[in-house]
Structures are given as C-alpha cells and as structure tokens.
Design an enzyme around this catalytic site. Sequence first.
Site, PDB file in Angstrom:
ATOM      1  N   ASP A  53       0.853  -1.038  -0.114  1.00  0.00           N
ATOM      2  CA  ASP A  53      -0.018   0.094   0.082  1.00  0.00           C
ATOM      3  C   ASP A  53       0.780   1.316  -0.088  1.00  0.00           C
ATOM      4  O   ASP A  53       1.549   1.838   0.905  1.00  0.00           O
ATOM      5  CB  ASP A  53      -1.018  -0.092   1.245  1.00  0.00           C
ATOM      6  CG  ASP A  53      -1.774   1.310   1.306  1.00  0.00           C
ATOM      7  OD1 ASP A  53      -1.850   2.219   0.350  1.00  0.00           O
ATOM      8  OD2 ASP A  53      -2.477   1.296   2.356  1.00  0.00           O
ATOM      9  N   GLU A 133      29.266  13.805  -1.248  1.00  0.00           N
ATOM     10  CA  GLU A 133      30.079  13.858  -0.230  1.00  0.00           C
ATOM     11  C   GLU A 133      29.196  13.530   1.204  1.00  0.00           C
ATOM     12  O   GLU A 133      28.300  14.488   0.989  1.00  0.00           O
ATOM     13  CB  GLU A 133      31.088  14.907   0.079  1.00  0.00           C
ATOM     14  CG  GLU A 133      31.982  15.419  -1.424  1.00  0.00           C
ATOM     15  CD  GLU A 133      32.591  16.606  -1.138  1.00  0.00           C
ATOM     16  OE1 GLU A 133      32.573  17.256   0.070  1.00  0.00           O
ATOM     17  OE2 GLU A 133      33.224  17.054  -2.193  1.00  0.00           O
ATOM     18  N   GLU A 135      28.788  14.011   4.898  1.00  0.00           N
ATOM     19  CA  GLU A 135      29.058  14.230   6.315  1.00  0.00           C
ATOM     20  C   GLU A 135      28.333  13.935   7.183  1.00  0.00           C
ATOM     21  O   GLU A 135      26.998  13.774   7.100  1.00  0.00           O
ATOM     22  CB  GLU A 135      29.136  16.100   6.161  1.00  0.00           C
ATOM     23  CG  GLU A 135      30.561  16.480   5.367  1.00  0.00           C
ATOM     24  CD  GLU A 135      30.554  18.044   5.062  1.00  0.00           C
ATOM     25  OE1 GLU A 135      31.354  18.313   4.899  1.00  0.00           O
ATOM     26  OE2 GLU A 135      29.468  18.498   5.354  1.00  0.00           O
ATOM     27  N   GLU A 214      36.098  15.328   9.904  1.00  0.00           N
ATOM     28  CA  GLU A 214      35.899  16.791   9.448  1.00  0.00           C
ATOM     29  C   GLU A 214      35.891  17.796  10.563  1.00  0.00           C
ATOM     30  O   GLU A 214      36.515  17.532  11.411  1.00  0.00           O
ATOM     31  CB  GLU A 214      34.224  16.742   8.801  1.00  0.00           C
ATOM     32  CG  GLU A 214      34.121  16.687   7.421  1.00  0.00           C
ATOM     33  CD  GLU A 214      34.524  17.937   6.958  1.00  0.00           C
ATOM     34  OE1 GLU A 214      34.969  18.852   7.434  1.00  0.00           O
ATOM     35  OE2 GLU A 214      34.798  17.856   5.485  1.00  0.00           O
ATOM     36  N   GLU A 222      33.394  12.389   7.693  1.00  0.00           N
ATOM     37  CA  GLU A 222      33.402  12.532   6.346  1.00  0.00           C
ATOM     38  C   GLU A 222      33.443  11.162   5.388  1.00  0.00           C
ATOM     39  O   GLU A 222      34.694  10.565   5.570  1.00  0.00           O
ATOM     40  CB  GLU A 222      33.738  13.696   5.396  1.00  0.00           C
ATOM     41  CG  GLU A 222      33.501  13.764   3.995  1.00  0.00           C
ATOM     42  CD  GLU A 222      33.934  15.111   3.224  1.00  0.00           C
ATOM     43  OE1 GLU A 222      34.062  14.756   2.222  1.00  0.00           O
ATOM     44  OE2 GLU A 222      33.835  16.268   3.628  1.00  0.00           O
ATOM     45  N   HIS A 271      27.460  17.707  -0.373  1.00  0.00           N
ATOM     46  CA  HIS A 271      27.938  18.384  -1.743  1.00  0.00           C
ATOM     47  C   HIS A 271      28.032  17.160  -2.744  1.00  0.00           C
ATOM     48  O   HIS A 271      27.969  16.208  -2.578  1.00  0.00           O
ATOM     49  CB  HIS A 271      29.266  18.877  -1.420  1.00  0.00           C
ATOM     50  CG  HIS A 271      29.551  19.598  -0.238  1.00  0.00           C
ATOM     51  ND1 HIS A 271      30.908  19.873   0.214  1.00  0.00           N
ATOM     52  CD2 HIS A 271      28.709  20.482   0.336  1.00  0.00           C
ATOM     53  CE1 HIS A 271      30.674  20.576   1.124  1.00  0.00           C
ATOM     54  NE2 HIS A 271      29.427  21.111   1.467  1.00  0.00           N
ATOM     55  N   ARG A 342      33.671  29.023  -0.938  1.00  0.00           N
ATOM     56  CA  ARG A 342      33.069  28.147  -0.336  1.00  0.00           C
ATOM     57  C   ARG A 342      31.231  28.450   0.233  1.00  0.00           C
ATOM     58  O   ARG A 342      30.747  27.838   0.624  1.00  0.00           O
ATOM     59  CB  ARG A 342      33.785  27.331   0.756  1.00  0.00           C
ATOM     60  CG  ARG A 342      34.755  26.465   0.301  1.00  0.00           C
ATOM     61  CD  ARG A 342      35.526  25.829   1.308  1.00  0.00           C
ATOM     62  NE  ARG A 342      36.903  25.176   0.897  1.00  0.00           N
ATOM     63  CZ  ARG A 342      36.822  23.662   0.400  1.00  0.00           C
ATOM     64  NH1 ARG A 342      35.661  23.142   0.435  1.00  0.00           N
ATOM     65  NH2 ARG A 342      37.780  23.223  -0.030  1.00  0.00           N
ATOM     66  N   GLU A 361      30.571  21.374  -8.207  1.00  0.00           N
ATOM     67  CA  GLU A 361      29.644  20.707  -7.188  1.00  0.00           C
ATOM     68  C   GLU A 361      28.595  21.935  -6.748  1.00  0.00           C
ATOM     69  O   GLU A 361      28.607  22.969  -6.734  1.00  0.00           O
ATOM     70  CB  GLU A 361      30.663  20.532  -5.898  1.00  0.00           C
ATOM     71  CG  GLU A 361      31.301  21.677  -5.279  1.00  0.00           C
ATOM     72  CD  GLU A 361      31.907  21.383  -4.081  1.00  0.00           C
ATOM     73  OE1 GLU A 361      31.563  20.266  -3.245  1.00  0.00           O
ATOM     74  OE2 GLU A 361      32.984  21.801  -3.597  1.00  0.00           O
ATOM     75  N   ARG A 363      26.582  22.968  -3.556  1.00  0.00           N
ATOM     76  CA  ARG A 363      27.175  22.645  -2.025  1.00  0.00           C
ATOM     77  C   ARG A 363      25.939  22.890  -1.080  1.00  0.00           C
ATOM     78  O   ARG A 363      26.314  22.481   0.087  1.00  0.00           O
ATOM     79  CB  ARG A 363      28.273  23.686  -1.617  1.00  0.00           C
ATOM     80  CG  ARG A 363      29.375  23.463  -2.440  1.00  0.00           C
ATOM     81  CD  ARG A 363      30.570  24.716  -2.148  1.00  0.00           C
ATOM     82  NE  ARG A 363      30.763  24.879  -0.709  1.00  0.00           N
ATOM     83  CZ  ARG A 363      31.555  23.792  -0.011  1.00  0.00           C
ATOM     84  NH1 ARG A 363      32.310  23.005  -0.660  1.00  0.00           N
ATOM     85  NH2 ARG A 363      31.672  24.255   1.220  1.00  0.00           N
TER      86      ARG A 363
END
Length: 476
Positions: A53, A133, A135, A214, A222, A271, A342, A361, A363
């Site tokens: 279902d 990636e 994290e 990280e 990570e 990312h 970044r 990428e 982010r």
Amino acid sequence: MFSNLNDVKKFIKANDVKMIDFKMTDIDGRWRHILIPQQRLNEDTLVYGIGFDGSNYGYAPVENSDMVFIPDLATAALDPFAAVPTLTMTGDVMIIDRPDNRPFDQYPRNVAKRAVEYMKETGIADQMVIGPEFEFHVFDNVSYQTLPHSVSYSVDTEEADWNSGNPFDNNGYQTPHKGGYHIDKPHDITSDLRSRMCLMLEDMGVGVKYHHHEVGGCGQLEIEVELGEMTKMADDTMIIKYIIKNAAAQAGKTATLMPKPVRDEAGNGMHVHMLLFKNGEPVFYDEKGYAQLSDEALWFIGGLLTHAGALCAITNPSTNSFRRLVPGFEAPVTIGYAMANRSAVVRIPAYAKSPKSKRFELRNPDATCNPYYAYAAILMAGLDGIKNRIDPHAKGWGPFDFNLFDLSDEEKAKISGLPKSLEEALDALEKDHDFLTAGGVFPERLIRIWIQRKRKEAEAIARVPHPAEFEKYYDL
C-alpha cells in the site's frame, strides 16, 4: 550484482542465504523493507512483484490500481548486519495495468530513471555522473523529547571539547572546537569505525574514495565515494546511509546525517559533484572557457542558480537544513558560482583539470533529502539552464572569486541568497516547478503532496516552544 535469477540462486546456495530482503523507499527518503524466505524468490516474483500500500509510504493513492514492488537483481548484495544470512536488494514500483504494467510515477527511483530518460530525449547528454560527499556525526549517545511540559535534546561524545573537564575515564585528547579537520589519533577515535564502514560499502558495490575526520570537533566525519551514474548513485546513497547508521549502532554508538545537530559547530552537508557525458565525451569541458568549463556547463550552472530556491525545497527539505545554511561555517549562503569560494552555492574544484573530470559541485544539499528526488531535480534544473542558455555571469551570479565577507553591507545586499527557512523554500517551489514537470519527470500531484507534507512538518515544529526562548523571555 546479478543479471538473471539462475545466478542469484547459485549465489544463494554458495553463501547459505536464508532470507531475501526487499528495500523500498518512502516519499521522505527512508528505507522500508519486507522479507521472504529465499526459496520463495522465483520468476513470478520478478514479473508480478510484491504488493503493498503506497499510501502508507506517503504517496498519493492510486485509485482502482494495485501497486507492486519489482526487485532489481542488479542491486542485490549481502546485508552485513543481518544475523540470518540475508540477500538484500532494491527495485522499482509498478502499477498493475493492462496490457502492460506501468511505472508508478511518484516512486522516487522511477522519477530518477525518468529524469535520465528525459535527458537523453533532449539530446544534450546520455549520462549524468555524480559524486556526493557524506558528512555525518557519530556520538556516544543521544536523547531527546518533545513533551507538552518538556522540550530538550542532548548529544555527547568523549572526543568533544566540552568533556575536557570530565574527571572519569578521560585521556585528555579531546578534539578542539572547529578543529577536527583531518585530525589524527588519538583525537580521532572513530577512524577504525569509518574504515569498517568503507569496507562494508565496498562489499556492497559502493566505491569509496576516502574517509576522514571533518571540521566539527564533536565527532563530525566524512566519507566520499567514487563518481557514478545518477540512478545508481541514488541507490548507493541509500546504502551509504544504511551502513553509516547501522555500523555505528553495531559499535555501540549512534550516527546522524542531520544538517545541524550541534550549535556553533560545522554542519553536515552532502555536496554533489556532477558531470554530463554524450557518446562517452565530456559535455562540461572547454579548454578556453572560464575554469575550463564549456558553455553547456555554465548554462547548467545558470539553471541551478535560477531554480536554487525551489531546489532547496527538495535538496534541503527539513527545518534543520536551514540551521546549517548560515554564514560562518563554510556552508553556502550565496546564489552564485566560483572556483574557490565555499560560501557560493556552486563551486568549481580547481583540482579537477582533465576533460573527463572537469566538473562543479552544488554545495547546499544535505542528506535529509530523498536522494532520488534530489538528484533528479538537480539534473532537471541544469537541463533547463542548457535549453534556455541561462548565462550565470550575465545574471550577476559571479564568478565570485573573492571573499564575499570582505564586501560592504551595501554590496552584500545586491547579492541574492538562498532561502532562510523551509517555508521560504516551499514558497519558491510552489511558484517555480515547471522545470521539474517537463517531460513528465515530476508529476504535478507529487509536487503538491510534497509541499503539503513539508508545510505540515514546518508548522508543527514552529508550534513547539524552544529552550532558547526561556532564556530570552522567561523573566519578561
């Protein structure tokens, strides 16, 4: 792993498999499962599937139709956490119809596969390759409650700097606040656990690039995996989250991919690196282009930035997501692109120089997303950018190859940012989703039910008194 039932049966016998575990994905991106004895797996299972279902999985009901799960033998692998030898696999959901079964258009894996088909139909590319990636945090324990008279949460790990004064079982090697990036043993107490996770992933067919500690000092980690085809990577994303959480539990710890489990520490992103190929050749490479990117690559970026707000409702679909997307923690807050910045939503890694590795990428995504929907939405936004030749530079979105925090407040005000809440992201999706419904990839009904579900989540959380409110207002 397998292409036919005969090969599966041989593997089952050779590995003394007792149970077959079918993994199905609900609308939010959680795995659910049903198991059958191995001897019940036959050709009928592959053709007629297992009925269930879908409304209990959050999907809009399909009137007068039966819904079935059809296993995909290519996804089969041994479950490393099952005490009883178990072969696990995912697959597709179909609606029983005449003369032929048809894909259930709301099912996440079907949406991702349809997005890839649509990409091929446009002639722009025939393969979308991505590399997320992952994290996450590993804690020793977690507790939380949301009662009418008590709202609280607590996480703890022996490596956190707040335990430096603990007089019991303390070796003095706590990881500094925001000081965990690539830190070594004895500070890095989860190195062996991550290695076990990665070996399990390799055994389940997921290629691992590397793993490390990280930035977050309180157990932020990570794992980065090798690039792969989009739909398979969505399958692999589900496997990765399964391995991370269950390997931690097996070790007596607890893992979370929540975007912001700890205040004032780095948050957990996912990312997503991306490339397009056509006839085996890279679509995104041009030796003479900015950062060696082709026009198609820049237009793809233009599509991502044009639809960034709406994308956030799918790639960052939790209220906690927007506690991560704030300045000061290397999380993206600016709608723009750059090579080194970044804080921009799209970053072009300088180390990817060869034609077949040239990529960028996105982010802002995090792992609270349903990966099938998220990767499909990213592809659809980029394709829309290419179709409409959206130039991100002409739109004023960069390249921002400088420190945005050095700008004056007046200059900063001219730069647009991501939504600041889930509600804002849902408003954007409500206004801007034609790029998702193109080619019948995302059904309109799915988008409506998604917005409705997420608004209810946000409204429910907004009604809960926050502990910080007592600190600010209790004495007024």
